[in-house]
Enzyme design. Sequence first.
Site, PDB file in Angstrom:
ATOM      1  N   LYS A 159      12.380  -2.097  -2.693  1.00  0.00           N
ATOM      2  CA  LYS A 159      13.617  -1.048  -2.395  1.00  0.00           C
ATOM      3  C   LYS A 159      14.139  -0.470  -0.987  1.00  0.00           C
ATOM      4  O   LYS A 159      15.408  -0.447  -1.331  1.00  0.00           O
ATOM      5  CB  LYS A 159      12.332   0.095  -2.780  1.00  0.00           C
ATOM      6  CG  LYS A 159      11.844   0.604  -4.027  1.00  0.00           C
ATOM      7  CD  LYS A 159      10.892   1.507  -3.844  1.00  0.00           C
ATOM      8  CE  LYS A 159      10.311   1.784  -3.335  1.00  0.00           C
ATOM      9  NZ  LYS A 159       8.747   1.257  -3.231  1.00  0.00           N
ATOM     10  N   ARG A 217       8.336  10.572  -6.672  1.00  0.00           N
ATOM     11  CA  ARG A 217       7.583   9.821  -6.849  1.00  0.00           C
ATOM     12  C   ARG A 217       6.218  10.414  -7.501  1.00  0.00           C
ATOM     13  O   ARG A 217       5.539   9.577  -7.704  1.00  0.00           O
ATOM     14  CB  ARG A 217       6.930   9.796  -5.631  1.00  0.00           C
ATOM     15  CG  ARG A 217       7.065   8.514  -4.706  1.00  0.00           C
ATOM     16  CD  ARG A 217       6.075   8.567  -3.511  1.00  0.00           C
ATOM     17  NE  ARG A 217       5.908   7.685  -2.795  1.00  0.00           N
ATOM     18  CZ  ARG A 217       6.930   6.483  -1.855  1.00  0.00           C
ATOM     19  NH1 ARG A 217       7.728   6.659  -1.962  1.00  0.00           N
ATOM     20  NH2 ARG A 217       6.223   5.630  -1.544  1.00  0.00           N
ATOM     21  N   ARG A 243       5.446  -7.194   7.485  1.00  0.00           N
ATOM     22  CA  ARG A 243       6.470  -6.238   7.743  1.00  0.00           C
ATOM     23  C   ARG A 243       6.819  -5.971   9.171  1.00  0.00           C
ATOM     24  O   ARG A 243       5.623  -5.630   9.581  1.00  0.00           O
ATOM     25  CB  ARG A 243       7.285  -5.063   6.753  1.00  0.00           C
ATOM     26  CG  ARG A 243       8.294  -4.075   6.820  1.00  0.00           C
ATOM     27  CD  ARG A 243       8.583  -3.084   6.323  1.00  0.00           C
ATOM     28  NE  ARG A 243       7.411  -2.670   5.747  1.00  0.00           N
ATOM     29  CZ  ARG A 243       6.877  -1.810   4.046  1.00  0.00           C
ATOM     30  NH1 ARG A 243       7.783  -1.782   3.808  1.00  0.00           N
ATOM     31  NH2 ARG A 243       5.977  -1.206   4.008  1.00  0.00           N
ATOM     32  N   ARG A 301       4.489  -0.953  10.967  1.00  0.00           N
ATOM     33  CA  ARG A 301       4.459   1.043  10.795  1.00  0.00           C
ATOM     34  C   ARG A 301       2.953   1.105   9.972  1.00  0.00           C
ATOM     35  O   ARG A 301       1.653   0.496   9.991  1.00  0.00           O
ATOM     36  CB  ARG A 301       4.658   1.075   9.112  1.00  0.00           C
ATOM     37  CG  ARG A 301       6.522   1.221   8.202  1.00  0.00           C
ATOM     38  CD  ARG A 301       7.473   1.306   7.625  1.00  0.00           C
ATOM     39  NE  ARG A 301       6.663   1.640   6.703  1.00  0.00           N
ATOM     40  CZ  ARG A 301       7.101   1.777   5.732  1.00  0.00           C
ATOM     41  NH1 ARG A 301       8.001   1.444   4.801  1.00  0.00           N
ATOM     42  NH2 ARG A 301       5.713   2.235   4.587  1.00  0.00           N
ATOM     43  N   ARG A 314      -2.619   2.961  -1.171  1.00  0.00           N
ATOM     44  CA  ARG A 314      -0.427   3.558  -1.437  1.00  0.00           C
ATOM     45  C   ARG A 314      -0.523   2.633  -2.640  1.00  0.00           C
ATOM     46  O   ARG A 314       0.041   3.208  -3.691  1.00  0.00           O
ATOM     47  CB  ARG A 314       0.142   2.876  -0.273  1.00  0.00           C
ATOM     48  CG  ARG A 314       0.548   3.783   1.274  1.00  0.00           C
ATOM     49  CD  ARG A 314       0.787   2.908   2.324  1.00  0.00           C
ATOM     50  NE  ARG A 314       2.264   2.792   1.466  1.00  0.00           N
ATOM     51  CZ  ARG A 314       2.820   2.018   1.972  1.00  0.00           C
ATOM     52  NH1 ARG A 314       2.589   0.887   3.475  1.00  0.00           N
ATOM     53  NH2 ARG A 314       4.228   1.369   2.149  1.00  0.00           N
TER      54      ARG A 314
END
Length: 209
Positions: free
Chosen positions: A13, A88, A127, A153, A164
Amino acid sequence: MRIILIGPPASGKGTQAKVLCDRFAVPQVSTGDMLRAAKAAGTALGLKAAAFMQAGQLVPDEVVIGLIDERLGQGDASKGFVLDGFPRTVPQAEALGRLLDGRGLKLDHVIQIDVPRALLVERAVLRRTDKRTGQIYHLKYNPPPPEADLEHRADDREETVLARLDTYENMTAALLPHYEALGLLRKVDGVGKPSEITDRLLAVLGNIG
Ligand code: AP5
């Protein structure tokens, strides 16, 4: 151009929102980025949100709805936006509908980026983000340049990513029938090179030039 991108964690996203925002000259509105900035600034809201984020859970609706209300009121959002990570939950989607109605605005597109769960853990765990530019990299698929100032992160550790993903399936997937019923939902296959996903998104948006 008012667009929502919906997809599970690490589905791309943020990567795609940046490209679309450049293309259409509208701001990217990412509640995840806003919450991380609030945490980095040490605000009460940021510290409260961090505990939920660290556990892979959603931050309470009233917190993120307040952030979005304020953000959409800023001048640059009047010409459009790409929402990345909001809404969400169905109550967030309903609140967004009221906020837009109150401003006389309508959504143009809601696009689901579809990526199988099996690919998402590796995308998240590897990431890295450049602290200075916000650019998103991947150690395997999109390696950062040597000068990048990288951060990993806190919620990209495997056990948190799995939590998640469960949160997405249990809470956020309910948005899909909500937007389908409104006739706004389109689905894009999120597997392939990032540039291929961009082409698919632009085809849905009717602007491939
Ligand atoms: P948020 O920051 O929104 O995280 P997320 O939705 O889990 O999404 P990500 O940022 O992890 O991934 P992405 O889909 O943007 O993928 P990316 O482009 O980076 O939210 C974090 C937390 O904040 C939530 O868990 C929650 O606690 C809280 N929160 C936020 N919004 C909230 C809300 N509205 N309500 C309540 N709580 C909220 O790509 C991922 C990786 O894959 C990168 O390394 C990238 O380089 C790579 N990649 C991208 N595209 C491809 C491709 N095509 N092929 C291979 N690799 C690719």
